[in-house]
Write an enzyme that holds these catalytic residues in place. Structure first.
Site, mmCIF file in Angstrom:
data_model
loop_
_atom_site.group_PDB
_atom_site.id
_atom_site.type_symbol
_atom_site.label_atom_id
_atom_site.label_comp_id
_atom_site.label_asym_id
_atom_site.label_seq_id
_atom_site.Cartn_x
_atom_site.Cartn_y
_atom_site.Cartn_z
ATOM 1 N N GLY A 41 0.799 -1.218 0.000
ATOM 2 C CA GLY A 41 0.000 0.000 0.000
ATOM 3 C C GLY A 41 0.829 1.265 0.000
ATOM 4 O O GLY A 41 2.039 1.261 -0.239
ATOM 5 N N ALA A 119 -11.016 -3.938 -7.723
ATOM 6 C CA ALA A 119 -12.296 -4.503 -7.292
ATOM 7 C C ALA A 119 -13.403 -3.478 -7.467
ATOM 8 O O ALA A 119 -13.285 -2.344 -6.996
ATOM 9 C CB ALA A 119 -12.217 -4.950 -5.840
ATOM 10 N N GLY A 272 -2.336 17.356 2.413
ATOM 11 C CA GLY A 272 -3.152 16.363 3.092
ATOM 12 C C GLY A 272 -3.562 15.217 2.195
ATOM 13 O O GLY A 272 -3.195 15.151 1.015
ATOM 14 N N MET A 318 -4.831 9.288 10.064
ATOM 15 C CA MET A 318 -4.480 8.410 8.954
ATOM 16 C C MET A 318 -3.065 7.901 9.169
ATOM 17 O O MET A 318 -2.097 8.428 8.622
ATOM 18 C CB MET A 318 -4.601 9.156 7.630
ATOM 19 C CG MET A 318 -6.025 9.511 7.250
ATOM 20 S SD MET A 318 -6.089 10.218 5.586
ATOM 21 C CE MET A 318 -7.848 10.499 5.406
ATOM 22 N N HIS A 444 21.775 4.047 31.373
ATOM 23 C CA HIS A 444 22.630 5.205 31.113
ATOM 24 C C HIS A 444 23.801 4.773 30.244
ATOM 25 O O HIS A 444 24.377 3.708 30.447
ATOM 26 C CB HIS A 444 23.161 5.761 32.444
ATOM 27 C CG HIS A 444 24.130 6.891 32.268
ATOM 28 N ND1 HIS A 444 23.728 8.166 31.934
ATOM 29 C CD2 HIS A 444 25.480 6.929 32.371
ATOM 30 C CE1 HIS A 444 24.788 8.948 31.850
ATOM 31 N NE2 HIS A 444 25.872 8.223 32.104
#
Length: 465
Positions: A41, A119, A272, A318, A444
């Site tokens: 994706g 699809a 966006g 998102m 540390h």
């Protein structure tokens, strides 16, 4: 035409879809995953992973270039480094390919059938998948929609030519000499900063009065300092208007109504993303839409029985990790498990320079008004200093309820703070109080000690501040 009947069909092979499909396969369900392009994706193929690879390469190049400019850390170079940008892109693609192949192997091991194609649904449980070598009808008892999102295209700045989205920015054949970024959010700034490190001249146009407007000024300040130090020009309170007549520059309008033209080889529009709801027959599925997103309940169930939706398709934030968790959950709900999506907090990371981390609960206004806010600077952290990582500042900030010291929010900005986000999120998810962090031994020297010190400071007795 071939017809397939299956228990579960998952539409979309991103971090939500492929995780849902793998979990369904693990639970013994006959599962089909449909993906038009490559498995992974947006996140893997053209988003999170390739952008972080480019950011890492840019950081390495900048570090070497700074050494070449003069003796640094006792290290010197006789000549500045040379960049083969095409080679950088090939290296990035190698990482993407490796992970893509890994996902294919995981799906195969889970006995998930992958169908390559687009699809289109004719009803809630039936779709036709078409592609170069595919033409098949699939019917299923359960449908998991994981269609993802796409970049927002501005009508006066359509993608094409010199105007690019983040997808094209990650696959440019050569490094642009100049880049204008429209949108000062995390996508635009992550890529803008990377290109600046690689040598491009960069300008940022943001309509708000602050870059990264989702974060508060204190968190943004170290990033702003870096941009100023690196001569990245930011036009705040400004709006893009369009391309100039010559087609070589972006026309912007400032908050004083003045019009300027910014010359650029490439114009990156990063204003966006929106849910991918077009073109696959959503209108035939009788699922409710709310504000452009598919409406779901706390189980990610839509208004149609046995149709589920996850990830970017169902609303903010998102984020890939949100989608993955929802995908796993839905698979288990189908198996009869009692699950609901109700995290205390969803972490967010901004891979700018320096990095920003935010982990927040849904705290009430009253809680936040009467809260303990404690901040510990990385300038007092030995590991940050030894990494030469405090040039632009940075800190860890903890917000806790005053009445019971319950931690409500954790923020950090600094070098590699993304690696602390797991500890931050776990602390909030498990309901930690300041004393829990203060009484946990932190190794540390590590950056995590700043979290420990911030908790101690909230209790009134920080050691190193």
């Amino acid at each position: 035409m071939e017809t397939i009947k299956t228990k579960v069909i998952v539409v979309g092979g991103g971090p939500g879809g492929y995780v849902a499909a793998i979990r369904c396969g693990q639970l013994g369900f006959d599962t089909v995953l449909v993906e038009k392009e490559r498995l992974g994706g947006t996140c893997l193929i053209r988003g999170c992973i390739p952008s972080k690879a480019l950011i890492h390469a840019a950081g390495q190049f900048e570090a070497i270039a700074r050494v070449a400019e003069g003796g640094r850390l006792g290290i010197s170079l006789a000549s500045p480094p040379q960049l083969d940008f095409a080679g950088t892109v090939r290296w990035k693609e190698g990482i993407v390919n490796q992970l893509n192949n890994g996902i294919a192997g995981l799906l195969k091991r889970a006995k998930v059938k992958v169908v390559q194609g687009w699809a289109t649904f004719s009803d809630a449980k039936t779709c036709r998948v078409t592609g170069a070598d595919t033409d098949v009808v699939i019917t299923a008892e359960h449908v998991i929609l994981a269609n993802g999102s796409v970049p927002v295209e501005l009508p006066f700045l359509p993608f094409g030519g010199s105007v690019i989205s983040s997808t094209e920015a990650l696959s440019l054949p050569e490094l642009p000499k100049s880049l204008v970024v429209v949108g000062g959010g995390y996508i635009g700034l992550e890529l803008g900063i990377a290109f600046r490190k690689l040598g491009s001249q960069v300008a940022v146009v943001e309509a708000q009065q602050q870059i990264l407007p989702l974060y508060d000024e204190q968190l943004v300040e170290p990033v702003r300092r870096w941009l100023k130090r690196k001569n990245v020009i930011t036009h705040l309170g400004a709006k893009a208007v369009g391309i100039d007549e010559a087609g070589t520059g972006l026309v912007i309008e400032t908050d004083s109504r003045e019009r300027l033209t910014l010359q650029a080889d490439k114009i990156l529009v990063a204003t966006g993303r929106r849910p991918a709801v077009d073109g696959w027959g959503l209108e035939h599925m009788a699922v409710a839409i709310d504000g452009g997103f598919v409406r779901v309940d706390e189980r990610c169930a839509t208004s149609m029985k046995n149709v589920w939706a996850i990830g970017d398709l169902v609303g903010e934030p998102m984020l890939a990790h949100k989608a993955s968790m929802q995908g796993e959950m839905v698979a288990e709900i189908i198996a009869g498990h009692r699950r609901r999506f109700d995290p205390v907090a969803i972490p967010a990371v901004c891979f700018t320079e320096p990095e920003i981390v935010s982990v927040e609960t849904g705290a009430t206004t009253a809680d936040l008004q009467d809260a303990i806010v404690s901040t510990f600077p990385f300038q007092a952290n030995g590991r940050a200093l030894s990494m030469n990582g405090v040039e632009d500042g940075g800190f860890v900030r903890v917000v806790a309820r005053k009445s019971d010291h319950r931690i409500l929010r954790i923020h950090a900005v600094g070098p590699h703070v993304s690696e602390l986000v797991g500890e931050f999120t776990q602390a909030i998810e498990m309901g930690a109080v300041l004393q829990d962090i203060a009484c946990t031994i932190h190794a540390h020297p590590t950056l995590g000690e700043a979290f420990h010190e911030a908790a101690l400071k909230g209790l009134g007795h920080a050691i190193h501040a």
